[in-house]
Write a protein that holds these residues in place. Structure first.
Motif, short mmCIF file in Angstrom:
data_model
loop_
_atom_site.label_atom_id
_atom_site.label_comp_id
_atom_site.label_asym_id
_atom_site.label_seq_id
_atom_site.Cartn_x
_atom_site.Cartn_y
_atom_site.Cartn_z
N ALA A 61 -96.95 26.84 -8.99
CA ALA A 61 -96.41 25.37 -9.37
C ALA A 61 -95.64 25.94 -10.62
O ALA A 61 -94.38 25.85 -10.65
CB ALA A 61 -97.01 24.42 -9.59
N THR A 83 -93.03 16.74 -5.07
CA THR A 83 -93.77 17.36 -4.01
C THR A 83 -94.79 16.40 -3.34
O THR A 83 -94.79 15.14 -3.88
CB THR A 83 -94.88 18.46 -4.68
OG1 THR A 83 -95.15 19.53 -3.62
CG2 THR A 83 -95.81 17.89 -5.47
N SER A 85 -98.73 16.57 -1.90
CA SER A 85 -99.95 17.27 -2.29
C SER A 85 -101.32 16.51 -1.70
O SER A 85 -101.23 15.38 -1.54
CB SER A 85 -100.19 17.46 -3.61
OG SER A 85 -101.38 17.79 -4.11
N HIS A 89 -102.23 20.68 -5.88
CA HIS A 89 -101.16 20.87 -6.14
C HIS A 89 -99.98 19.84 -6.96
O HIS A 89 -99.17 20.23 -8.04
CB HIS A 89 -100.17 21.28 -5.05
CG HIS A 89 -98.60 21.60 -5.16
ND1 HIS A 89 -98.45 22.84 -5.75
CD2 HIS A 89 -97.68 21.17 -4.46
CE1 HIS A 89 -97.05 22.89 -5.67
NE2 HIS A 89 -96.63 21.83 -4.92
N VAL A 93 -98.21 20.61 -10.37
CA VAL A 93 -96.73 20.46 -10.56
C VAL A 93 -96.47 19.42 -11.89
O VAL A 93 -95.69 19.82 -12.67
CB VAL A 93 -96.00 19.95 -9.35
CG1 VAL A 93 -94.61 19.16 -9.31
CG2 VAL A 93 -95.96 20.96 -8.13
N VAL A 141 -90.97 12.61 0.75
CA VAL A 141 -90.51 13.93 -0.34
C VAL A 141 -88.83 13.93 0.16
O VAL A 141 -88.35 14.29 -0.67
CB VAL A 141 -91.47 15.07 -0.30
CG1 VAL A 141 -90.77 16.24 -0.92
CG2 VAL A 141 -92.70 14.72 -0.85
N LEU A 152 -87.66 20.23 -4.74
CA LEU A 152 -88.88 20.02 -3.89
C LEU A 152 -89.53 21.30 -4.52
O LEU A 152 -89.15 22.48 -4.66
CB LEU A 152 -88.83 20.23 -2.33
CG LEU A 152 -90.09 20.79 -1.61
CD1 LEU A 152 -90.85 19.72 -1.47
CD2 LEU A 152 -89.60 21.21 -0.02
N ILE A 153 -90.64 21.13 -4.88
CA ILE A 153 -91.88 22.28 -5.29
C ILE A 153 -92.94 22.22 -4.02
O ILE A 153 -93.77 21.42 -4.21
CB ILE A 153 -92.27 21.99 -6.64
CG1 ILE A 153 -91.47 21.85 -7.41
CG2 ILE A 153 -93.30 23.48 -6.92
CD1 ILE A 153 -90.17 23.08 -7.86
N PRO A 154 -92.72 22.96 -3.06
CA PRO A 154 -93.84 22.89 -1.97
C PRO A 154 -95.23 23.46 -2.24
O PRO A 154 -95.22 24.36 -3.24
CB PRO A 154 -93.03 23.79 -0.86
CG PRO A 154 -92.09 24.74 -1.59
CD PRO A 154 -91.59 24.04 -2.94
N PRO A 155 -96.23 22.77 -1.72
CA PRO A 155 -97.42 23.09 -2.01
C PRO A 155 -97.94 24.48 -1.58
O PRO A 155 -98.71 25.05 -2.05
CB PRO A 155 -98.28 22.14 -1.25
CG PRO A 155 -97.46 21.61 -0.18
CD PRO A 155 -95.97 21.75 -0.65
#
Length: 332
Positions: A61, A83, A85, A89, A93, A141, A152-155
């Motif tokens: 992250a 995100t 999770s 995660h 984040v 999301v 987006l901060i993907p897991p």
């Protein structure tokens, strides 16, 4: 899938280490005397439980958010990051975003334990409970990305995330350059894939072993099918290993297929025994997903005699009621 296709290289992992320095910890690799005697091998424990957020997810992250700021400037994240999770995660984040002064929204399914929800909220992030699976949480999301312009901060399924997790592999190779085997929990594939990319680039002969749940193992079922597939998510002591890999998976499916040498699935009873063993004999409080490496050694009798083996203890986010359930399953 080639390195250029999945986007994770040794160079990108070294870049990740530069970005996360001072944010994520370089964690200890310690020898377990009791486990070494039990398995007639040198068993090393990589303590990702000592990260500031209690789990390895902080590496990926932090790397992704820092890389986005580096490439596009802070204004590109003005709408905030978001995100979905299974807990760790989301906390990572939230932590990384708070350190950088960026708003974060974390979407969680109702299967995520309450202790992980509380930990995320304590970091100032907005939490949204949506649906009965991680895939359903991802629907929210996608809506927030589309309607609010959030980032987006993907897991797991992103080269920057996997490269961040791959910094564990660099540390393993520096602290134990002659490792024979690394045993890693396998879910979305960011952890195993990232570690594998680093380890295989430095010492190709080191075996990389993945461990999944006995039911609901999305990555393993996908590898068997030769393409990403959906599986029913089930409740588990190792809740962090739940969830799908995404039917449009672009990074970790190919990365895991490239670097993983063998794979085992473990039962809930084996996970319970491993959690309790690590608590009672190593004085380490770990979540179920962190105990699956030991569970696989015990349940499947993996041949490691005379070898140097690293187990990745990926996190400590276990609720007391989950630990009580594990102890009860062990007759304790």
């Amino acid at each position: 899938m080639t390195q250029s296709e999945h986007g994770v290289s040794l160079a990108s992992i070294y870049q990740a280490r530069r970005r996360i320095a001072g944010q994520a910890a370089r964690t200890p690799l310690v020898c377990s005397r009791a486990l070494s005697e039990r398995f007639d091998a040198e068993i090393l424990l990589k303590l990702e439980t000592q990260q500031p957020t209690g789990a390895f997810k902080l590496r990926g992250a932090t790397n992704m958010i820092a890389a986005l700021i580096e490439r596009h400037g802070r204004d590109a994240l003005e709408a905030g990051v978001v995100t979905a999770s299974t807990g760790n995660h989301g906390r990572a984040v939230a932590f990384a975003a708070s350190r950088l002064g960026i708003a974060a929204t974390i979407c969680l399914s109702r299967l995520v334990p309450a202790n992980k929800v509380v930990a995320i909220e304590a970091l100032g992030a907005e939490v949204r409970r949506v649906g009965e699976s991680q895939d359903e949480a991802f629907g929210e999301v996608e809506r927030l990305v589309h309607e609010r312009g959030m980032t987006l901060i993907p897991p797991f399924d992103d080269p920057l995330i996997a490269a961040g997790q791959g910094t564990i592999g660099l540390e393993l190779m520096e602290d134990a350059p002659d490792l024979d085997r690394v045993i890693v929990g396998l879910s979305g594939g960011g952890l195993l894939g990232g570690i594998g990319a680093a380890v295989k680039a430095i010492r190709p002969e080191t075996r990389l072993t993945g461990v999944s749940l006995s039911h609901g193992a999305a990555m393993w079922e996908s590898l068997q099918a030769g393409r990403p597939v959906a599986v029913e998510e089930v409740e588990s002591l190792a809740d962090s290993l739940g969830g799908g890999i995404g039917l449009d998976n672009r990074c970790t499916f190919g990365l895991v297929r490239e670097v993983m040498d063998d794979h085992y699935q473990v039962s809930e009873v084996a996970i319970a025994h491993a959690m309790v063993d690590l608590l009672e004999h190593e004085k380490l409080l770990v979540e179920g997903a962190a105990a699956v490496g030991l569970a696989a050694l015990a349940e499947h009798g993996i041949e490691v005699r005379g070898q140097r083996v690293a187990l990745i203890l990926s996190g400590n986010g276990v609720a007391l009621e989950t630990l009580d359930r594990a102890r009860s399953m062990c007759g304790r």
